[in-house]
Design a protein around this motif. Structure first.
Motif, PDB file in Angstrom:
ATOM      1  N   ARG A 162     -17.171 -74.414  45.779  1.00  0.00           N
ATOM      2  CA  ARG A 162     -18.370 -75.240  45.687  1.00  0.00           C
ATOM      3  C   ARG A 162     -18.292 -76.441  46.641  1.00  0.00           C
ATOM      4  O   ARG A 162     -19.307 -76.877  47.181  1.00  0.00           O
ATOM      5  CB  ARG A 162     -18.569 -75.692  44.243  1.00  0.00           C
ATOM      6  N   THR A 163     -17.078 -76.968  46.838  1.00  0.00           N
ATOM      7  CA  THR A 163     -16.914 -78.057  47.808  1.00  0.00           C
ATOM      8  C   THR A 163     -17.221 -77.582  49.222  1.00  0.00           C
ATOM      9  O   THR A 163     -17.926 -78.251  49.982  1.00  0.00           O
ATOM     10  CB  THR A 163     -15.485 -78.611  47.726  1.00  0.00           C
ATOM     11  N   ILE A 164     -16.700 -76.403  49.589  1.00  0.00           N
ATOM     12  CA  ILE A 164     -16.942 -75.849  50.927  1.00  0.00           C
ATOM     13  C   ILE A 164     -18.426 -75.542  51.122  1.00  0.00           C
ATOM     14  O   ILE A 164     -18.999 -75.795  52.187  1.00  0.00           O
ATOM     15  CB  ILE A 164     -16.083 -74.588  51.126  1.00  0.00           C
ATOM     16  N   ALA A 165     -19.075 -74.998  50.088  1.00  0.00           N
ATOM     17  CA  ALA A 165     -20.506 -74.696  50.201  1.00  0.00           C
ATOM     18  C   ALA A 165     -21.311 -75.966  50.429  1.00  0.00           C
ATOM     19  O   ALA A 165     -22.273 -75.980  51.213  1.00  0.00           O
ATOM     20  CB  ALA A 165     -20.977 -73.975  48.941  1.00  0.00           C
ATOM     21  N   GLY A 166     -20.958 -77.063  49.761  1.00  0.00           N
ATOM     22  CA  GLY A 166     -21.661 -78.323  49.970  1.00  0.00           C
ATOM     23  C   GLY A 166     -21.453 -78.871  51.373  1.00  0.00           C
ATOM     24  O   GLY A 166     -22.386 -79.398  51.991  1.00  0.00           O
ATOM     25  N   ARG A 240     -20.421 -68.516  49.660  1.00  0.00           N
ATOM     26  CA  ARG A 240     -19.261 -67.720  49.274  1.00  0.00           C
ATOM     27  C   ARG A 240     -18.597 -67.150  50.518  1.00  0.00           C
ATOM     28  O   ARG A 240     -19.259 -66.767  51.482  1.00  0.00           O
ATOM     29  CB  ARG A 240     -19.672 -66.590  48.331  1.00  0.00           C
ATOM     30  N   VAL A 241     -17.274 -67.079  50.516  1.00  0.00           N
ATOM     31  CA  VAL A 241     -16.519 -66.587  51.660  1.00  0.00           C
ATOM     32  C   VAL A 241     -16.522 -65.062  51.636  1.00  0.00           C
ATOM     33  O   VAL A 241     -16.196 -64.434  50.624  1.00  0.00           O
ATOM     34  CB  VAL A 241     -15.078 -67.117  51.641  1.00  0.00           C
ATOM     35  N   LEU A 242     -16.887 -64.464  52.771  1.00  0.00           N
ATOM     36  CA  LEU A 242     -16.909 -63.015  52.919  1.00  0.00           C
ATOM     37  C   LEU A 242     -16.171 -62.640  54.193  1.00  0.00           C
ATOM     38  O   LEU A 242     -16.162 -63.387  55.172  1.00  0.00           O
ATOM     39  CB  LEU A 242     -18.350 -62.488  52.989  1.00  0.00           C
ATOM     40  N   THR A 243     -15.570 -61.477  54.223  1.00  0.00           N
ATOM     41  CA  THR A 243     -14.912 -60.993  55.432  1.00  0.00           C
ATOM     42  C   THR A 243     -15.940 -60.381  56.370  1.00  0.00           C
ATOM     43  O   THR A 243     -16.986 -59.894  55.947  1.00  0.00           O
ATOM     44  CB  THR A 243     -13.849 -59.942  55.084  1.00  0.00           C
ATOM     45  N   GLY A 244     -15.628 -60.382  57.674  1.00  0.00           N
ATOM     46  CA  GLY A 244     -16.505 -59.796  58.674  1.00  0.00           C
ATOM     47  C   GLY A 244     -17.506 -60.798  59.205  1.00  0.00           C
ATOM     48  O   GLY A 244     -17.771 -61.856  58.623  1.00  0.00           O
ATOM     49  N   GLU A 245     -18.139 -60.486  60.359  1.00  0.00           N
ATOM     50  CA  GLU A 245     -19.152 -61.332  60.998  1.00  0.00           C
ATOM     51  C   GLU A 245     -18.626 -62.748  61.201  1.00  0.00           C
ATOM     52  O   GLU A 245     -19.274 -63.727  60.889  1.00  0.00           O
ATOM     53  CB  GLU A 245     -20.442 -61.353  60.172  1.00  0.00           C
ATOM     54  N   ALA A 246     -17.384 -62.850  61.714  1.00  0.00           N
ATOM     55  CA  ALA A 246     -16.765 -64.163  61.875  1.00  0.00           C
ATOM     56  C   ALA A 246     -17.399 -64.932  63.018  1.00  0.00           C
ATOM     57  O   ALA A 246     -17.837 -64.369  64.020  1.00  0.00           O
ATOM     58  CB  ALA A 246     -15.263 -64.009  62.117  1.00  0.00           C
ATOM     59  N   VAL A 247     -17.422 -66.246  62.891  1.00  0.00           N
ATOM     60  CA  VAL A 247     -17.908 -67.133  63.944  1.00  0.00           C
ATOM     61  C   VAL A 247     -16.741 -67.467  64.861  1.00  0.00           C
ATOM     62  O   VAL A 247     -15.678 -67.866  64.412  1.00  0.00           O
ATOM     63  CB  VAL A 247     -18.495 -68.419  63.348  1.00  0.00           C
ATOM     64  N   THR A 248     -16.934 -67.302  66.181  1.00  0.00           N
ATOM     65  CA  THR A 248     -15.878 -67.596  67.146  1.00  0.00           C
ATOM     66  C   THR A 248     -15.961 -69.030  67.584  1.00  0.00           C
ATOM     67  O   THR A 248     -16.985 -69.707  67.409  1.00  0.00           O
ATOM     68  CB  THR A 248     -15.989 -66.672  68.368  1.00  0.00           C
ATOM     69  N   GLU A 249     -14.868 -69.507  68.183  1.00  0.00           N
ATOM     70  CA  GLU A 249     -14.845 -70.898  68.620  1.00  0.00           C
ATOM     71  C   GLU A 249     -15.768 -71.126  69.804  1.00  0.00           C
ATOM     72  O   GLU A 249     -16.109 -72.265  70.112  1.00  0.00           O
ATOM     73  CB  GLU A 249     -13.406 -71.311  68.980  1.00  0.00           C
ATOM     74  N   GLY A 250     -16.195 -70.110  70.433  1.00  0.00           N
ATOM     75  CA  GLY A 250     -17.150 -70.264  71.532  1.00  0.00           C
ATOM     76  C   GLY A 250     -18.552 -70.513  71.061  1.00  0.00           C
ATOM     77  O   GLY A 250     -19.428 -70.858  71.849  1.00  0.00           O
ATOM     78  N   GLY A 251     -18.813 -70.309  69.740  1.00  0.00           N
ATOM     79  CA  GLY A 251     -20.140 -70.591  69.219  1.00  0.00           C
ATOM     80  C   GLY A 251     -20.872 -69.365  68.765  1.00  0.00           C
ATOM     81  O   GLY A 251     -21.891 -69.468  68.087  1.00  0.00           O
ATOM     82  N   GLY A 252     -20.446 -68.135  69.105  1.00  0.00           N
ATOM     83  CA  GLY A 252     -21.132 -66.924  68.675  1.00  0.00           C
ATOM     84  C   GLY A 252     -20.421 -66.255  67.542  1.00  0.00           C
ATOM     85  O   GLY A 252     -19.397 -66.720  67.041  1.00  0.00           O
ATOM     86  N   GLU A 253     -20.960 -65.112  67.106  1.00  0.00           N
ATOM     87  CA  GLU A 253     -20.339 -64.343  66.036  1.00  0.00           C
ATOM     88  C   GLU A 253     -19.502 -63.233  66.622  1.00  0.00           C
ATOM     89  O   GLU A 253     -19.871 -62.589  67.606  1.00  0.00           O
ATOM     90  CB  GLU A 253     -21.431 -63.753  65.115  1.00  0.00           C
TER      91      GLU A 253
END
Length: 254
Positions: A162-166, A240-253
């Motif tokens: 809940r802290t991360i979601a906020g 909620r944390v889910l696996t897959g579709e990660a965000v890269t440090e370059g700004g895209g998924e």
């Protein structure tokens, strides 16, 4: 509602969730029952109230003393309470004597009745069984995918989620990494990071009582070890944390 705005160089953390207050965020002063003063972020106000803390701005509205449950008795009332009970009148004593033994007119006295037997004593109380330890070891997943899936279930059911979601509602979509620990078979490492803030959690799959713990946090992503920066997860619309579709440090998924 009065809130405090700290200068940029003054590092402030929330006394409830422990995270560092970011630039532009506000905190509010709360008072604990013992009178201690705490700083609380916007995300933790309900949890502070649940602990019994009150806003410092509204503390002046509370009564300083509780009213007495009943009025004090006067001197005469207290003396009346201490008076011994009055002796029965002679007529009442005579009536009781005649009811028990009969009148003194040559009649037979009333028959004496035996008192009823006392009730049997209650059975002895059964000894209480020792409560089971809530931190017992549960079945351990064997594959890395199963460990990650179980770790996300535990994290998404904790207060840390809940802290991360906020924070995500304020800072945007974070970078998320979920990886089994190479040395501790029962532990999974979870890292949630933004450009100016990051948090690292440990999820212990064998601890059912309190499996999620925040290990460390920082302000720059370069502080995170490179093996923990393999972003392989993300947050859904509810945080909620889910696996897959990660965000890269370059700004895209990815």
């Amino acid at each position: 509602m009065k809130k405090e705005l700290r200068p940029g160089h003054d590092v402030v953390s929330c006394d409830v969730c422990g995270r560092t207050i970011l630039k532009g965020e506000r905190t509010e002063a709360y008072l604990a029952p013992g009178g201690d003063r705490h700083q609380v972020c916007d995300l933790c106000t309900l949890r502070a109230q649940h602990h019994g803390w009150i806003r410092e701005s509204s503390a002046g509205d509370l009564p300083t003393r509780m009213p007495r449950s009943e009025p004090r008795r006067g001197v005469l009332g207290r003396l009346r309470r201490r008076r011994p009970p009055e002796a029965p009148e002679p007529e009442a004593e005579l009536a009781e004597h005649e009811a028990t033994y009969g009148a003194d007119n040559g009649t037979e006295p009333a028959e004496y009745e035996e008192p009823p037997p006392p009730p049997p004593p209650p059975p002895p109380a059964r000894p209480r069984s020792r409560p089971k330890d809530p931190r017992h070891v549960r079945a351990m997943p064997t594959t890395a995918e199963a460990k990650v899936e179980r770790a996300l279930d535990l994290f998404n059911g904790s207060d840390h989620q809940r802290t991360i979601a906020g924070l995500a509602r304020t800072l945007g979509t974070p970078f998320v990494s979920v990886q089994p620990d190479g040395e501790q078979q029962s532990q999974v490492s979870l890292v949630v990071a933004w450009e100016l803030s990051w948090y690292r959690y440990r999820v212990d799959l064998g601890d059912e009582g309190d499996p999620v713990m925040m290990l460390e946090k920082g302000d720059e992503m370069e502080q995170i070890d490179q093996p923990l920066r393999e972003w392989n997860a993300t947050l859904d619309a509810s945080g909620r944390v889910l696996t897959g579709e990660a965000v890269t440090e370059g700004g895209g998924e990815g």
